[in-house]
Scaffold this active site. Structure first.
Site, mmCIF file in Angstrom:
data_model
loop_
_atom_site.group_PDB
_atom_site.id
_atom_site.type_symbol
_atom_site.label_atom_id
_atom_site.label_comp_id
_atom_site.label_asym_id
_atom_site.label_seq_id
_atom_site.Cartn_x
_atom_site.Cartn_y
_atom_site.Cartn_z
ATOM 1 C CG LEU A 9 6.451 -0.087 -2.340
ATOM 2 C CD1 LEU A 9 7.762 0.396 -1.711
ATOM 3 C CD2 LEU A 9 5.867 -1.230 -1.500
ATOM 4 C CG ASP A 10 -0.263 1.843 -0.643
ATOM 5 O OD1 ASP A 10 -0.522 1.218 -1.660
ATOM 6 O OD2 ASP A 10 -0.602 1.517 0.515
ATOM 7 C CB VAL A 11 1.236 8.010 -2.147
ATOM 8 C CG1 VAL A 11 -0.025 8.029 -1.296
ATOM 9 C CG2 VAL A 11 1.950 9.343 -2.097
ATOM 10 N NE ARG A 57 -1.007 1.691 3.155
ATOM 11 C CZ ARG A 57 -0.286 2.452 3.979
ATOM 12 N NH1 ARG A 57 -0.778 2.830 5.138
ATOM 13 N NH2 ARG A 57 0.921 2.858 3.628
#
Ligand code: URA
Length: 246
Positions: free
Chosen positions: A112-114, A199
Site C-alpha cells: 500500500l502506498d505511504v 490513483r
C-alpha cells in the site's frame, strides 16, 4: 513419526530473531529457555514445531514467539511505507524489533502506498504470498476512494470495460468494479496490483484520489476492532475468506 518439522532449539531461537545461535546457546546455558516447566540444557535438542509450542515454551519468562509459518493481519495507518528498502518510516516499526530479524522474513503481501491506509497482510509463507498476489488467482482487493471532483457517471463503464491502458503501461487493465457511495466517494474493486493503480485509474478518468483506504481482500474485511497501527495473527477462517468466491 511426528508430522511436525523438528529443529534444533538454538536454531529455532535464532530464526525467531532472539539473537545469533551463539547467543541462543548462552540463553539456554543461563536457564532462560523453559519447555513444559523445565529449563532446557541442550542447545542441540531437536524440538517438533507443534502449534502449542508458543504456550509450552517460555524465553526469559515470556511465551515463545510464533514460529513460521506466521501470517499477520494489520491495519496500516497512513504515513508508513511497506518496505525496508523505501525511504521513510516503515510499518515494520509496528512489530516487535525481534520480528524484523526472523528467518524466513515477514513481508507484506503486496504494497500500500505511504498515503494509503487499511487492510494489509504480512507473511513469511512464500507460497501463500504468491497465491494472493498472483493476478492469475483473481483475489479481489477493494478500496474506498475519496475523490477531489464529483464522479461524472462514465467511470464504472470505463473501469469495467477491460480496455483502459494507464499512462506508461502497455497492456490494458483487467475489468474492475466501481460502486458509487456518494458524489465523491466510491468503492473500487480490482484484481491486479499495478503501481499506484487506483490513483492512476482515477487520473485516467479526469479525477484525483485525495484519500485511499483498502477495506477488503477477497471476502476478508478489515475487522472493525483492529485500530490503525494494530495487528494480530490471521486466523485459518480469515485465510479461507481471502480465497472465497473466486
Ligand atoms: N492503488 C493505489 O493507488 N495505491 C495503493 O496503495 C493501492 C492501490
Amino acid at each position: 513419526m511426528s508430522l511436525y518439522p523438528k529443529v534444533r532449539v538454538d536454531r529455532l531461537l535464532a530464526n525467531l530473531g532472539y539473537g545469533s545461535r551463539r547467543e541462543a546457546q548462552d540463553f539456554i546455558a543461563a536457564g532462560w529457555v523453559v519447555l513444559d516447566g523445565v529449563a532446557l540444557s541442550d542447545a542441540g535438542q531437536r524440538l517438533a514445531i507443534t502449534p502449542d509450542l508458543t504456550t509450552r515454551m517460555r524465553v526469559q519468562g515470556a511465551p515463545l514467539d510464533p514460529p513460521a509459518p506466521l501470517t499477520l493481519i494489520l491495519h496500516k495507518p497512513v504515513g508508513l511505507v511497506c518496505s525496508h528498502r523505501e525511504a521513510g518510516r516503515s510499518l515494520y516499526e509496528l512489530l516487535p524489533s525481534r520480528w524484523r530479524r526472523r528467518v524466513p522474513a515477514l513481508s507484506s503481501v503486496g504494497r500500500l502506498d505511504v498515503d494509503t491506509s487499511g487492510l494489509l497482510l504480512l507473511t513469511d509463507d512464500g507460497g501463500l504470498l504468491h497465491k494472493i498476489i498472483s493476478p492469475r488467482n483473481h483475489v479481489a482487493k477493494r478500496y474506498l476512494a475519496t475523490l477531489q471532483q464529483p464522479l461524472r457517471g462514465h467511470e464504472a463503464a470505463v473501469f469495467a470495460g477491460g480496455a483502459l491502458i494507464l499512462e506508461g503501461d502497455t497492456s490494458p487493465l483487467a475489468p474492475a468494479t466501481l460502486e458509487t457511495l456518494s458524489s465523491t466517494t466510491a468503492h473500487l474493486t480490482i484484481t491486479e496490483g499495478r503501481y499506484h493503480q487506483v490513483r492512476r485509474m482515477f487520473v485516467a478518468v479526469g479525477n484525483l484520489v485525495i484519500a485511499l483506504h483498502r477495506d477488503r481482500i477477497g471476502e476478508l474485511d478489515l475487522p472493525a476492532d483492529l485500530a490503525a497501527g494494530s495487528y494480530r495473527r490471521l486466523s485459518p477462517a480469515e485465510e479461507s475468506a481471502v480465497f472465497a468466491n473466486r
